[in-house]
Design a protein around this motif. Structure first.
Motif, PDB file in Angstrom:
ATOM      1  N   GLY A 409       7.846  -7.139  -9.645  1.00 51.33           N
ATOM      2  CA  GLY A 409       8.966  -7.552  -8.714  1.00 51.33           C
ATOM      3  C   GLY A 409       9.265  -8.899  -8.640  1.00 51.33           C
ATOM      4  N   LYS A 410      10.390  -9.563  -8.611  1.00 52.84           N
ATOM      5  CA  LYS A 410      10.593 -11.019  -8.248  1.00 52.84           C
ATOM      6  C   LYS A 410      11.803 -11.297  -7.499  1.00 52.84           C
ATOM      7  CE  LYS A 410       9.670 -14.025 -11.428  1.00 52.84           C
ATOM      8  NZ  LYS A 410       9.745 -14.872 -12.643  1.00 52.84           N
ATOM      9  N   LYS A 411      11.713 -12.076  -6.808  1.00 55.32           N
ATOM     10  CA  LYS A 411      13.050 -12.739  -5.953  1.00 55.32           C
ATOM     11  C   LYS A 411      13.543 -11.484  -4.931  1.00 55.32           C
ATOM     12  CE  LYS A 411      13.943 -16.326  -8.855  1.00 55.32           C
ATOM     13  NZ  LYS A 411      15.257 -16.972  -9.786  1.00 55.32           N
ATOM     14  N   CYS A 412      12.751 -10.667  -4.747  1.00 53.86           N
ATOM     15  CA  CYS A 412      12.989  -9.326  -3.673  1.00 53.86           C
ATOM     16  C   CYS A 412      12.622  -9.908  -2.470  1.00 53.86           C
ATOM     17  CB  CYS A 412      12.652  -8.086  -4.141  1.00 53.86           C
ATOM     18  SG  CYS A 412      13.136  -7.452  -5.887  1.00 53.86           S
ATOM     19  N   ARG A 413      13.447 -10.383  -1.654  1.00 53.75           N
ATOM     20  CA  ARG A 413      12.938 -10.805  -0.304  1.00 53.75           C
ATOM     21  C   ARG A 413      12.666 -10.065   0.578  1.00 53.75           C
ATOM     22  NH1 ARG A 413      14.091 -16.370  -0.628  1.00 53.75           N
ATOM     23  NH2 ARG A 413      15.580 -17.110  -2.036  1.00 53.75           N
ATOM     24  N   GLY A 414      13.004  -8.580   0.747  1.00 51.53           N
ATOM     25  CA  GLY A 414      12.792  -7.812   1.512  1.00 51.53           C
ATOM     26  C   GLY A 414      11.226  -7.120   1.516  1.00 51.53           C
ATOM     27  N   VAL A 415      10.790  -7.320   0.449  1.00 52.75           N
ATOM     28  CA  VAL A 415       9.387  -6.958   0.059  1.00 52.75           C
ATOM     29  C   VAL A 415       8.587  -7.930   0.647  1.00 52.75           C
ATOM     30  CG1 VAL A 415       7.614  -6.226  -1.652  1.00 52.75           C
ATOM     31  CG2 VAL A 415      10.149  -5.635  -1.892  1.00 52.75           C
ATOM     32  N   THR A 416       7.274  -7.455   1.207  1.00 51.02           N
ATOM     33  CA  THR A 416       6.243  -8.428   2.003  1.00 51.02           C
ATOM     34  C   THR A 416       5.218  -8.099   1.386  1.00 51.02           C
ATOM     35  OG1 THR A 416       5.906  -7.007   3.683  1.00 51.02           O
ATOM     36  CG2 THR A 416       7.629  -8.493   4.186  1.00 51.02           C
ATOM     37  N   SER A 417       4.043  -9.103   1.612  1.00 55.15           N
ATOM     38  CA  SER A 417       2.922  -8.953   1.069  1.00 55.15           C
ATOM     39  C   SER A 417       2.184  -7.674   1.605  1.00 55.15           C
ATOM     40  CB  SER A 417       2.071 -10.159   1.634  1.00 55.15           C
ATOM     41  OG  SER A 417       1.857 -10.214   3.088  1.00 55.15           O
ATOM     42  N   GLU A 418       2.759  -7.205   2.686  1.00 58.48           N
ATOM     43  CA  GLU A 418       1.868  -5.874   3.228  1.00 58.48           C
ATOM     44  C   GLU A 418       2.476  -4.726   2.287  1.00 58.48           C
ATOM     45  OE1 GLU A 418       3.293  -8.045   4.965  1.00 58.48           O
ATOM     46  OE2 GLU A 418       1.877  -8.640   6.531  1.00 58.48           O
ATOM     47  N   GLY A 419       3.382  -4.613   1.971  1.00 59.86           N
ATOM     48  CA  GLY A 419       4.080  -3.591   1.290  1.00 59.86           C
ATOM     49  C   GLY A 419       3.365  -3.904  -0.012  1.00 59.86           C
ATOM     50  N   ALA A 420       3.162  -4.957  -0.712  1.00 53.98           N
ATOM     51  CA  ALA A 420       2.603  -4.920  -1.931  1.00 53.98           C
ATOM     52  C   ALA A 420       1.003  -4.687  -1.723  1.00 53.98           C
ATOM     53  CB  ALA A 420       2.655  -6.318  -2.700  1.00 53.98           C
ATOM     54  N   ASP A 421       0.211  -4.835  -0.845  1.00 51.94           N
ATOM     55  CA  ASP A 421      -0.947  -4.593  -0.776  1.00 51.94           C
ATOM     56  C   ASP A 421      -0.952  -3.039  -0.610  1.00 51.94           C
ATOM     57  OD1 ASP A 421      -1.600  -7.491  -0.970  1.00 51.94           O
ATOM     58  OD2 ASP A 421      -1.643  -7.760   1.283  1.00 51.94           O
ATOM     59  N   ARG A 422      -0.329  -2.496   0.137  1.00 54.44           N
ATOM     60  CA  ARG A 422      -0.490  -1.015   0.284  1.00 54.44           C
ATOM     61  C   ARG A 422      -0.118  -0.480  -1.035  1.00 54.44           C
ATOM     62  NH1 ARG A 422      -0.561   3.335   3.043  1.00 54.44           N
ATOM     63  NH2 ARG A 422       0.967   5.075   2.613  1.00 54.44           N
ATOM     64  N   LEU A 423       0.537  -0.930  -1.856  1.00 57.87           N
ATOM     65  CA  LEU A 423       0.806  -0.185  -3.019  1.00 57.87           C
ATOM     66  C   LEU A 423      -0.473  -0.376  -4.087  1.00 57.87           C
ATOM     67  CD1 LEU A 423       2.811   1.463  -4.746  1.00 57.87           C
ATOM     68  CD2 LEU A 423       3.823  -0.793  -5.747  1.00 57.87           C
ATOM     69  N   ARG A 424      -0.899  -1.571  -4.047  1.00 58.06           N
ATOM     70  CA  ARG A 424      -2.224  -1.996  -4.768  1.00 58.06           C
ATOM     71  C   ARG A 424      -3.302  -1.260  -4.354  1.00 58.06           C
ATOM     72  NH1 ARG A 424      -0.323  -7.512  -3.708  1.00 58.06           N
ATOM     73  NH2 ARG A 424       0.697  -8.214  -5.694  1.00 58.06           N
TER      74      ARG A 424
END
Length: 503
Positions: A409-424
């Protein structure tokens, strides 16, 4: 008085024995056949081969004989080195001649000399060889009749040179032409089909002002499998109508920034065996043309569409693609605005869809992403760029798409680091590549005042190829940074103490 006879004595001294270290070591490669050395050299990279050629005369000769690929800087002074070069490299079958725009290139005389020494050429690439004319190409094609792949870019020969190649190279399979300056606008001369039309399998035309002169060649290539046209001016609908009527075996079509409409796309749909279609920035193509193409070309596996944000291709065309092309495995949509309806149809009909890329779409949000996560069971790779999705949509990927192996994902401003970390964290085997915005800086009181999104740090410490060198470099940098921080702390402490004593 008598004299006694003289007697000669010969004194022999034993020669000193040489130490073992001075004895020249035995060369075990002398027992290797030339064929074995040739196979060894062919497995090395270009730099290692150059070093090996300097070992001895035998290695120099064998390395030259087994080198089949050669790339030369084709400036005008190359002509004096051609005899010695191709005496050493006498087995070249793949030749590249490149020149820059500011230098005078090799001329017809040089090309003729090369063609006489390389009659077994199968691949030829010419770049910015502006001094080569139609005459040079005629002689070249007569001497090198075994050419299978040719690539001409920024050259100055014209129609006669191209026709000579097509008439003499009877086994030609791939033809790539880019910015051929000898083809003039409004010229009545045409290119092809020629005797090579029966063997041609790929034609690629790039940035030609009068690309329609290749129409007889394209329509006459009965065995054509791949057709690629990039940024060529003129109206191409009539050309594609002739292609659709005469050529039926095309499998791959790439069309980028050319003037064509639904008529041209419908004409190409007569090639019912098309499996790959790239439709990039063709604003006159609409849902109607895409739907007709999909209904006839049911074997479509890869579809790339760049709609250029014209909104002429949307749900109506994509739904027909989903219902007609059941073998679709890869879908890339750029500047296209599909909704949940399209993804539901794709998930229901295209059960083998493995790769999906969505870029610059204003309608792909959390609802669409949840639909993808819930219903696209075979999806393995997902790329989303510049779309209005948030952490809620990313949350659906935690349990959806069970075969997913990579998310980007790139330049999706609505996605935060918390959401990405949860997915990881939840899916450890999933490769997640998301450029989330940095956390805003808080003030001393804890409140975020005038919080802004900071870009990633641009400070990069250079690394060396040697691991030890890299470690020492990073250690020295860290020590200097640590020393400066301690020095600043000491200065700050002294200032505070001075202010207290004065008060």
């Amino acid at each position: 008085m008598g004299q006694s006879a003289s007697t000669s004595f010969t004194i022999t001294t034993p020669s000193p024995s040489l130490p073992d270290s001075a004895v020249e070591p035995y060369d075990y490669t002398t027992n290797l056949p030339d064929e074995c050395l040739s196979l060894i050299f062919q497995s090395l990279n270009n730099s290692d081969r150059k070093h090996c050629s300097l070992v001895c005369h035998r290695w120099l000769k064998i390395e030259g004989q087994c080198r089949h690929r050669l790339s030369l800087k084709a400036q005008s002074d190359l002509i004096s080195m051609i005899p010695s070069l191709f005496t050493r490299f006498d087995s070249v079958t793949k030749l590249t001649l490149k020149n820059d725009r500011r230098s005078l290139s090799i001329s017809d005389d040089g090309v003729v000399m090369i063609s006489l020494r390389c009659r077994n050429l199968t691949r030829l690439k010419l770049r910015a060889c502006r001094e080569i004319s139609d005459v040079g190409m005629m002689v070249l094609s007569e001497n090198c009749k075994r050419l299978k792949k040719v690539n001409f870019g920024s050259c100055s020969f014209g129609v006669k040179g191209m026709n000579a190649v097509l008439n003499n190279c009877l086994v030609l399979e791939e033809l790539t032409v880019k910015r051929l300056r000898g083809i003039k606008d409004g010229s009545a001369e045409v290119i092809g089909p020629g005797l090579a039309a029966g063997s041609l399998k790929m034609i690629c035309l790039k940035e030609l002002h009068n690309g329609q002169c290749f129409a007889p060649l394209i329509s006459g290539a009965k065995g054509l499998k791949s057709l690629k046209i990039f940024r060529c001016s003129g109206d191409w609908d009539l050309v594609f109508e002739a292609v659709g009527d005469k050529v039926n075996g095309i499998v791959e079509i790439h069309l980028e920034r050319i003037q064509m409409s639904d008529s041209g796309l419908t004409a190409l749909s007569k090639c019912s065996g098309v499996e790959i279609l790239h439709l990039v920035k063709t604003p006159d193509c609409t849902n109607i043309g895409l739907a007709l193409f999909a209904e006839r070309c049911k074997l479509l596996r890869k579809l790339h569409i760049d709609g250029w944000k014209t909104n002429r291709i949307a749900d109506d065309g994509l739904i027909v693609v989903a219902k007609s092309c059941w073998n679709l495995q890869e879908l890339v949509l750029i500047g296209v605005n599909p909704t949940k309806l399209s993804f539901e149809a794709l998930a229901s009909n295209c059960l083998n869809l493995e790769r999906l890329a969505l870029c610059g779409s204003d309608t792909v949000g959390d609802t669409e992403l949840c639909c993808i996560a819930e219903k696209c069971m075979a999806l393995k790779k997902l790329c989303i760029k510049n779309c209005p999705i948030t952490d809620n949509g990313m949350e659906a990927l935690v349990t959806g798409c069970p075969n997913l192996v990579k998310v980007k994902g790139k330049k999706c401003r609505g996605v935060t680091s918390e959401g990405a970390d949860r997915l990881r964290t939840t899916r450890a085997l999933l490769v997640v590549n998301l450029d989330t915005p940095e956390t805003p800086i808080a003030s001393e009181g804890g409140a975020q005042e005038n919080a802004i999104e900071l870009p990633p740090s641009t400070l990069q410490i250079p690394t060396l190829r040697n691991a030890s060198g890299s470690t020492s470099r990073s250690t020295s940098v860290k020590s200097r940074l640590g020393f400066s921080s301690r020095r600043n702390f000491v200065a700050y402490t002294l200032r505070r103490l001075g202010s207290r004593s004065s008060s």
